[in-house]
Motif scaffolding. Structure first.
Motif, PDB file in Angstrom:
ATOM      1  N   LEU A  42     -76.827  -5.769  38.834  1.00  0.00           N
ATOM      2  CA  LEU A  42     -76.071  -6.469  39.885  1.00  0.00           C
ATOM      3  C   LEU A  42     -75.871  -7.931  39.517  1.00  0.00           C
ATOM      4  O   LEU A  42     -76.839  -8.661  39.311  1.00  0.00           O
ATOM      5  CB  LEU A  42     -76.804  -6.379  41.231  1.00  0.00           C
ATOM      6  N   GLU A  43     -74.614  -8.332  39.436  1.00  0.00           N
ATOM      7  CA  GLU A  43     -74.346  -9.735  39.112  1.00  0.00           C
ATOM      8  C   GLU A  43     -73.173 -10.304  39.897  1.00  0.00           C
ATOM      9  O   GLU A  43     -73.170 -11.454  40.263  1.00  0.00           O
ATOM     10  CB  GLU A  43     -74.075  -9.896  37.610  1.00  0.00           C
ATOM     11  N   THR A  44     -72.184  -9.472  40.102  1.00  0.00           N
ATOM     12  CA  THR A  44     -70.984  -9.930  40.794  1.00  0.00           C
ATOM     13  C   THR A  44     -70.777  -9.115  42.071  1.00  0.00           C
ATOM     14  O   THR A  44     -71.436  -8.091  42.273  1.00  0.00           O
ATOM     15  CB  THR A  44     -69.748  -9.695  39.908  1.00  0.00           C
ATOM     16  N   ALA A  45     -69.841  -9.591  42.888  1.00  0.00           N
ATOM     17  CA  ALA A  45     -69.495  -8.852  44.108  1.00  0.00           C
ATOM     18  C   ALA A  45     -69.072  -7.431  43.741  1.00  0.00           C
ATOM     19  O   ALA A  45     -69.497  -6.467  44.382  1.00  0.00           O
ATOM     20  CB  ALA A  45     -68.371  -9.571  44.849  1.00  0.00           C
ATOM     21  N   VAL A  48     -71.881  -5.097  43.274  1.00  0.00           N
ATOM     22  CA  VAL A  48     -72.554  -4.756  44.539  1.00  0.00           C
ATOM     23  C   VAL A  48     -71.724  -3.732  45.316  1.00  0.00           C
ATOM     24  O   VAL A  48     -72.245  -2.752  45.840  1.00  0.00           O
ATOM     25  CB  VAL A  48     -72.799  -6.009  45.415  1.00  0.00           C
ATOM     26  N   TRP A  49     -70.392  -3.946  45.353  1.00  0.00           N
ATOM     27  CA  TRP A  49     -69.536  -2.998  46.091  1.00  0.00           C
ATOM     28  C   TRP A  49     -69.528  -1.630  45.398  1.00  0.00           C
ATOM     29  O   TRP A  49     -69.389  -0.604  46.043  1.00  0.00           O
ATOM     30  CB  TRP A  49     -68.106  -3.520  46.240  1.00  0.00           C
ATOM     31  N   HIS A  52     -72.465   0.070  46.587  1.00  0.00           N
ATOM     32  CA  HIS A  52     -72.190   0.512  47.958  1.00  0.00           C
ATOM     33  C   HIS A  52     -71.345   1.794  47.968  1.00  0.00           C
ATOM     34  O   HIS A  52     -71.659   2.744  48.681  1.00  0.00           O
ATOM     35  CB  HIS A  52     -71.492  -0.600  48.749  1.00  0.00           C
TER      36      HIS A  52
ATOM     37  N   TYR B  24     -68.737 -18.439  48.394  1.00  0.00           N
ATOM     38  CA  TYR B  24     -68.644 -16.996  48.155  1.00  0.00           C
ATOM     39  C   TYR B  24     -69.693 -16.558  47.131  1.00  0.00           C
ATOM     40  O   TYR B  24     -70.431 -15.595  47.342  1.00  0.00           O
ATOM     41  CB  TYR B  24     -67.245 -16.640  47.662  1.00  0.00           C
ATOM     42  N   ILE B  28     -72.832 -13.980  47.697  1.00  0.00           N
ATOM     43  CA  ILE B  28     -73.068 -12.800  46.861  1.00  0.00           C
ATOM     44  C   ILE B  28     -74.448 -12.861  46.204  1.00  0.00           C
ATOM     45  O   ILE B  28     -75.184 -11.865  46.176  1.00  0.00           O
ATOM     46  CB  ILE B  28     -71.959 -12.654  45.785  1.00  0.00           C
ATOM     47  N   LEU B  31     -76.975 -11.965  48.702  1.00  0.00           N
ATOM     48  CA  LEU B  31     -76.934 -10.521  48.947  1.00  0.00           C
ATOM     49  C   LEU B  31     -77.653  -9.768  47.828  1.00  0.00           C
ATOM     50  O   LEU B  31     -78.456  -8.858  48.080  1.00  0.00           O
ATOM     51  CB  LEU B  31     -75.472 -10.068  49.061  1.00  0.00           C
ATOM     52  N   ILE B  32     -77.379 -10.163  46.585  1.00  0.00           N
ATOM     53  CA  ILE B  32     -78.020  -9.497  45.443  1.00  0.00           C
ATOM     54  C   ILE B  32     -79.547  -9.652  45.510  1.00  0.00           C
ATOM     55  O   ILE B  32     -80.295  -8.702  45.287  1.00  0.00           O
ATOM     56  CB  ILE B  32     -77.449 -10.028  44.099  1.00  0.00           C
ATOM     57  N   GLU B  58     -72.731  -5.908  55.345  1.00  0.00           N
ATOM     58  CA  GLU B  58     -72.536  -7.126  54.564  1.00  0.00           C
ATOM     59  C   GLU B  58     -71.148  -7.154  53.913  1.00  0.00           C
ATOM     60  O   GLU B  58     -70.481  -8.183  53.880  1.00  0.00           O
ATOM     61  CB  GLU B  58     -73.608  -7.237  53.476  1.00  0.00           C
ATOM     62  N   ARG B  59     -70.738  -6.010  53.399  1.00  0.00           N
ATOM     63  CA  ARG B  59     -69.440  -5.943  52.738  1.00  0.00           C
ATOM     64  C   ARG B  59     -68.327  -6.254  53.738  1.00  0.00           C
ATOM     65  O   ARG B  59     -67.411  -7.031  53.448  1.00  0.00           O
ATOM     66  CB  ARG B  59     -69.231  -4.544  52.148  1.00  0.00           C
ATOM     67  N   ILE B  62     -68.583 -10.052  54.630  1.00  0.00           N
ATOM     68  CA  ILE B  62     -68.179 -10.941  53.537  1.00  0.00           C
ATOM     69  C   ILE B  62     -66.684 -10.811  53.249  1.00  0.00           C
ATOM     70  O   ILE B  62     -65.981 -11.816  53.120  1.00  0.00           O
ATOM     71  CB  ILE B  62     -69.022 -10.665  52.268  1.00  0.00           C
TER      72      ILE B  62
END
Lengths: 108, 108
Positions: A42-45, A48-49, A52, B24, B28, B31-32, B58-59, B62
């Motif tokens: 996990l590093e960027t949005a 993470v999505w 999800h 932003y 993120i 969140l991570i 969260e998604r 955000i």
């Protein structure tokens, strides 16, 4: 969730229930391992999505699949055997005809 | 996503854009960190679905919040300041009136 499978003896139902619960546990353990592994990346949005989305799909699949009331219970067992979440031996005690169907379908 | 904020000078827009991107990133990162921490407690299906629910919320939050086109951009900045995702200094260069509004709203 206590459910009766029509046409199954009590022993068969108990074997089926145990096998079912065991496969469910394994599916969840597998999922947890995968989530743990993915968390390292996990590093960027977007990542993470992606996690999800993965959880959304898995939840949908698992909750849909592990429905003991499902009419196609033999098919469910076959698919669990096919994917290695259940060993055919764990169903021994079921009527021979049911076992044969599960085994045959698990080869597809 | 290049968007023009009407009534904002180019410098102001560039300051706003940078501050926005920084907030932003922080959201993120936060969140991570939380996802990483929660993964240690994963043991049952319920804990996995709880993580899934958390990510869904969260998604949604955000993605809804970090919409630069949003009409209530000053309010968005105020809420980011209030939550510590943005420092008021990072907006310096914006028109004094805009800054005053953001600061005032961030105290609510």
């Amino acid at each position: 969730m206590e459910t009766t499978l029509e046409g199954w003896t009590e022993t068969e139902q108990s074997i089926a229930r145990d096998a079912f619960d065991r496969a469910y546990s394994r599916a969840i353990d597998q999922l947890i391992q995968r989530v743990r592994a993915s968390v390292e990346g996990l590093e960027t949005a977007e990542t993470v999505w992606k996690l999800h989305d993965y959880l959304s799909i898995e939840r949908h699949t698992i909750e849909g699949r592990f429905d003991f009331r499902l009419q196609g219970i033999l098919f469910v067992f076959a698919s669990l055997v096919k994917e290695g979440l259940l060993d055919l031996d764990e169903l021994s005690g079921l009527e021979a005809q049911k076992l044969a169907k599960i085994e045959a379908m698990s080869r597809f």
